[in-house]
Design a protein around this motif. Structure first.
Motif, PDB file in Angstrom:
ATOM      1  N   GLY A  63       0.784  -1.223   0.000  1.00  0.00           N
ATOM      2  CA  GLY A  63       0.000   0.000   0.000  1.00  0.00           C
ATOM      3  C   GLY A  63       0.818   1.275   0.000  1.00  0.00           C
ATOM      4  O   GLY A  63       0.253   2.377  -0.132  1.00  0.00           O
ATOM      5  N   GLN A  64       2.133   1.173   0.119  1.00  0.00           N
ATOM      6  CA  GLN A  64       2.971   2.371   0.083  1.00  0.00           C
ATOM      7  C   GLN A  64       3.214   2.796  -1.361  1.00  0.00           C
ATOM      8  O   GLN A  64       3.241   1.970  -2.272  1.00  0.00           O
ATOM      9  N   ARG A  65       3.396   4.089  -1.556  1.00  0.00           N
ATOM     10  CA  ARG A  65       3.613   4.628  -2.897  1.00  0.00           C
ATOM     11  C   ARG A  65       5.113   4.722  -3.156  1.00  0.00           C
ATOM     12  O   ARG A  65       5.824   5.445  -2.466  1.00  0.00           O
ATOM     13  N   LEU A  66       5.580   3.977  -4.155  1.00  0.00           N
ATOM     14  CA  LEU A  66       6.997   3.944  -4.509  1.00  0.00           C
ATOM     15  C   LEU A  66       7.187   4.695  -5.827  1.00  0.00           C
ATOM     16  O   LEU A  66       6.729   4.245  -6.877  1.00  0.00           O
ATOM     17  N   VAL A  67       7.849   5.834  -5.749  1.00  0.00           N
ATOM     18  CA  VAL A  67       8.012   6.700  -6.914  1.00  0.00           C
ATOM     19  C   VAL A  67       9.445   6.619  -7.425  1.00  0.00           C
ATOM     20  O   VAL A  67      10.385   7.091  -6.777  1.00  0.00           O
ATOM     21  N   ALA A  68       9.614   6.006  -8.583  1.00  0.00           N
ATOM     22  CA  ALA A  68      10.948   5.917  -9.188  1.00  0.00           C
ATOM     23  C   ALA A  68      11.372   7.284  -9.702  1.00  0.00           C
ATOM     24  O   ALA A  68      10.611   7.960 -10.393  1.00  0.00           O
ATOM     25  N   CYS A  69      12.582   7.685  -9.354  1.00  0.00           N
ATOM     26  CA  CYS A  69      13.134   8.964  -9.822  1.00  0.00           C
ATOM     27  C   CYS A  69      14.378   8.693 -10.665  1.00  0.00           C
ATOM     28  O   CYS A  69      15.371   9.420 -10.596  1.00  0.00           O
ATOM     29  N   CYS A  70      14.330   7.618 -11.432  1.00  0.00           N
ATOM     30  CA  CYS A  70      15.443   7.247 -12.306  1.00  0.00           C
ATOM     31  C   CYS A  70      14.897   6.995 -13.709  1.00  0.00           C
ATOM     32  O   CYS A  70      13.697   6.800 -13.888  1.00  0.00           O
ATOM     33  N   LYS A  71      15.803   7.001 -14.680  1.00  0.00           N
ATOM     34  CA  LYS A  71      15.402   6.875 -16.081  1.00  0.00           C
ATOM     35  C   LYS A  71      16.230   5.786 -16.746  1.00  0.00           C
ATOM     36  O   LYS A  71      17.455   5.820 -16.686  1.00  0.00           O
ATOM     37  N   GLY A  72      15.554   4.838 -17.367  1.00  0.00           N
ATOM     38  CA  GLY A  72      16.283   3.792 -18.054  1.00  0.00           C
ATOM     39  C   GLY A  72      15.467   2.532 -18.208  1.00  0.00           C
ATOM     40  O   GLY A  72      14.279   2.487 -17.874  1.00  0.00           O
ATOM     41  N   VAL A  73      16.114   1.498 -18.711  1.00  0.00           N
ATOM     42  CA  VAL A  73      15.510   0.178 -18.886  1.00  0.00           C
ATOM     43  C   VAL A  73      16.415  -0.829 -18.192  1.00  0.00           C
ATOM     44  O   VAL A  73      17.622  -0.849 -18.438  1.00  0.00           O
ATOM     45  N   ASP A  74      15.856  -1.633 -17.309  1.00  0.00           N
ATOM     46  CA  ASP A  74      16.632  -2.595 -16.549  1.00  0.00           C
ATOM     47  C   ASP A  74      17.216  -3.664 -17.479  1.00  0.00           C
ATOM     48  O   ASP A  74      16.489  -4.278 -18.278  1.00  0.00           O
ATOM     49  N   LEU A  75      18.506  -3.908 -17.372  1.00  0.00           N
ATOM     50  CA  LEU A  75      19.173  -4.857 -18.263  1.00  0.00           C
ATOM     51  C   LEU A  75      18.710  -6.291 -18.054  1.00  0.00           C
ATOM     52  O   LEU A  75      18.631  -7.070 -19.004  1.00  0.00           O
ATOM     53  N   ALA A  76      18.388  -6.639 -16.816  1.00  0.00           N
ATOM     54  CA  ALA A  76      17.993  -8.015 -16.527  1.00  0.00           C
ATOM     55  C   ALA A  76      16.555  -8.297 -16.938  1.00  0.00           C
ATOM     56  O   ALA A  76      16.249  -9.341 -17.517  1.00  0.00           O
ATOM     57  N   GLU A  77      15.656  -7.349 -16.644  1.00  0.00           N
ATOM     58  CA  GLU A  77      14.233  -7.585 -16.877  1.00  0.00           C
ATOM     59  C   GLU A  77      13.708  -6.932 -18.151  1.00  0.00           C
ATOM     60  O   GLU A  77      12.582  -7.218 -18.579  1.00  0.00           O
ATOM     61  N   LEU A  78      14.492  -6.033 -18.756  1.00  0.00           N
ATOM     62  CA  LEU A  78      14.075  -5.275 -19.944  1.00  0.00           C
ATOM     63  C   LEU A  78      12.754  -4.553 -19.710  1.00  0.00           C
ATOM     64  O   LEU A  78      11.897  -4.476 -20.593  1.00  0.00           O
ATOM     65  N   THR A  79      12.588  -4.017 -18.508  1.00  0.00           N
ATOM     66  CA  THR A  79      11.414  -3.215 -18.174  1.00  0.00           C
ATOM     67  C   THR A  79      11.873  -1.881 -17.603  1.00  0.00           C
ATOM     68  O   THR A  79      13.034  -1.723 -17.208  1.00  0.00           O
ATOM     69  N   GLY A  80      10.943  -0.941 -17.529  1.00  0.00           N
ATOM     70  CA  GLY A  80      11.224   0.340 -16.912  1.00  0.00           C
ATOM     71  C   GLY A  80      11.129   0.247 -15.399  1.00  0.00           C
ATOM     72  O   GLY A  80      10.867  -0.819 -14.830  1.00  0.00           O
ATOM     73  N   PRO A  81      11.294   1.379 -14.711  1.00  0.00           N
ATOM     74  CA  PRO A  81      11.312   1.375 -13.243  1.00  0.00           C
ATOM     75  C   PRO A  81      10.046   0.823 -12.590  1.00  0.00           C
ATOM     76  O   PRO A  81      10.139   0.086 -11.607  1.00  0.00           O
ATOM     77  N   THR A  82       8.864   1.161 -13.114  1.00  0.00           N
ATOM     78  CA  THR A  82       7.650   0.676 -12.454  1.00  0.00           C
ATOM     79  C   THR A  82       7.518  -0.837 -12.597  1.00  0.00           C
ATOM     80  O   THR A  82       6.952  -1.503 -11.725  1.00  0.00           O
ATOM     81  N   GLY A  83       8.050  -1.393 -13.687  1.00  0.00           N
ATOM     82  CA  GLY A  83       8.051  -2.842 -13.837  1.00  0.00           C
ATOM     83  C   GLY A  83       8.954  -3.510 -12.812  1.00  0.00           C
ATOM     84  O   GLY A  83       8.612  -4.566 -12.258  1.00  0.00           O
ATOM     85  N   VAL A  84      10.102  -2.904 -12.552  1.00  0.00           N
ATOM     86  CA  VAL A  84      11.017  -3.430 -11.533  1.00  0.00           C
ATOM     87  C   VAL A  84      10.360  -3.367 -10.160  1.00  0.00           C
ATOM     88  O   VAL A  84      10.440  -4.316  -9.365  1.00  0.00           O
ATOM     89  N   ILE A  85       9.693  -2.246  -9.873  1.00  0.00           N
ATOM     90  CA  ILE A  85       9.004  -2.104  -8.590  1.00  0.00           C
ATOM     91  C   ILE A  85       7.920  -3.166  -8.442  1.00  0.00           C
ATOM     92  O   ILE A  85       7.797  -3.829  -7.405  1.00  0.00           O
ATOM     93  N   ALA A  86       7.111  -3.342  -9.488  1.00  0.00           N
ATOM     94  CA  ALA A  86       6.007  -4.306  -9.438  1.00  0.00           C
ATOM     95  C   ALA A  86       6.516  -5.721  -9.227  1.00  0.00           C
ATOM     96  O   ALA A  86       5.873  -6.537  -8.546  1.00  0.00           O
ATOM     97  N   HIS A  87       7.664  -6.033  -9.788  1.00  0.00           N
ATOM     98  CA  HIS A  87       8.241  -7.368  -9.636  1.00  0.00           C
ATOM     99  C   HIS A  87       8.822  -7.572  -8.241  1.00  0.00           C
ATOM    100  O   HIS A  87       8.630  -8.625  -7.614  1.00  0.00           O
TER     101      HIS A  87
END
Length: 320
Positions: A94-118
């Motif tokens: 229930g906490q709000r996690l706000v990514a303040c970075c820009k890029g695509v994760d090399l391992a997951e090939l997703t953006g920051p919100t995808g990494v957070i969700a995983h």
């Protein structure tokens, strides 16, 4: 609502300073005890040496204690985001996690919100992105950013919580578009820096920015983003800033490539890893990103700036 910043770099510290002006008392998590000491006792940030911090901003090396805040601003480099989240024991439900970075994760090939969700599936992921330099935010200069969150109610709450007198946030639910705009503009900034460093001129830079924007839009559309998102602050706005200012690390890295100069290896250049990640992602999806591919080749020493420009100029002619 309580806000904490995970990461004591220039951008995270600038956001903490911005929030402190609106009555917040943000805590900052830092890996380094010396940084914590500087913030708590000297009221200075090592990454913003000209700025004096108010005593309402405090720091700690205890990530689990700092991560108890309702809103967490994740201000670490993109490739460090997964490791940061794995350090936190709590599920952050229930906490709000706000990514303040820009890029695509090399391992997951997703953006920051995808990494957070995983990593933290019970948290509410969001991203703060757009045309900004940490020093401008720290100095309270007018800045406008995009706040993207698929949960519309949470996004609206974050917009009001994080906006200040000088920092204006625009809201969207299109996290994919916001992420890709912020990620790919760094790659195009490297290309533009290399172009200027090589002495190709401003007309060539304008062409790279325009065709680079086409690549940004093409990949974003393939992944379901809305074109109007890329035409906003997090796409076109950020592209214009990063491709024209030597305050941008990505642009300066490109300049060094074009001039055949060394670049400070201690500085994080997000566009290098992003170029690698989006080149792999584009190949997987069958999307043509020639500029991004050439930036990856040049950045890793696979080809020279001159050869990359020759390749781009000799591609088959086509309609715009």
């Amino acid at each position: 609502m309580s806000v904490a910043v995970l990461g004591a770099g220039a951008f995270g510290t600038a956001l903490a300073l911005s929030l402190s002006r609106e009555g917040h008392a943000p805590r900052i998590w830092a890996r380094d005890a010396a940084t914590v000491e500087a913030i708590n006792h000297e009221h200075r940030a090592p990454r913003l040496p000209a700025i004096t911090l108010p005593d309402t901003i405090t720091a700690s090396t205890d990530i689990d204690a700092v991560a108890q805040a309702e809103t967490l601003l994740l201000a670490v480099p993109m490739q460090s985001l997964h490791d940061l989240l794995s350090r936190i024991a709590a599920p952050l439900a229930g906490q709000r996690l706000v990514a303040c970075c820009k890029g695509v994760d090399l391992a997951e090939l997703t953006g920051p919100t995808g990494v957070i969700a995983h990593a933290k599936p019970r948290a509410i992921p969001a991203i703060l992105t757009g045309p900004s330099f940490a020093d401008d935010i720290a100095r309270n200069l007018p800045t406008a950013l995009t706040l993207a969150c698929r949960d519309e109610a949470a996004g609206e709450a974050l917009q009001h919580e994080l906006s200040t007198g000088a920092l204006r946030l625009y809201r969207t639910t299109d996290t994919t578009g916001a992420e890709l705009g912020g990620a790919l503009k760094n790659v195009i900034a490297i290309a533009c820096g290399a172009c200027i460093g090589e002495g190709m001129g401003d007309s060539a830079r304008a062409a790279l920015m325009t065709r680079g924007f086409a690549e940004m839009t093409r990949l974003a559309a393939r992944l379901g983003a809305r074109p109007e998102t890329l035409a906003g602050l997090c796409g076109l706005g950020d592209l214009a800033l990063t491709c024209t200012s030597e305050l941008s690390r990505n642009y300066r890295f490109g300049l060094a490539l074009g001039r055949g100069e060394n670049f400070d290896a201690h500085l994080t250049v997000e566009g290098v890893k992003t170029a690698e990640a989006v080149t792999r992602l584009a190949a997987k999806l069958g999307v043509d990103l020639p500029i991004c591919a050439m930036v990856h080749e040049v950045s890793t020493g696979g080809t020279s700036v001159t050869e990359a420009i020759r390749y781009l100029l000799n591609r088959p002619l086509k309609e715009e």
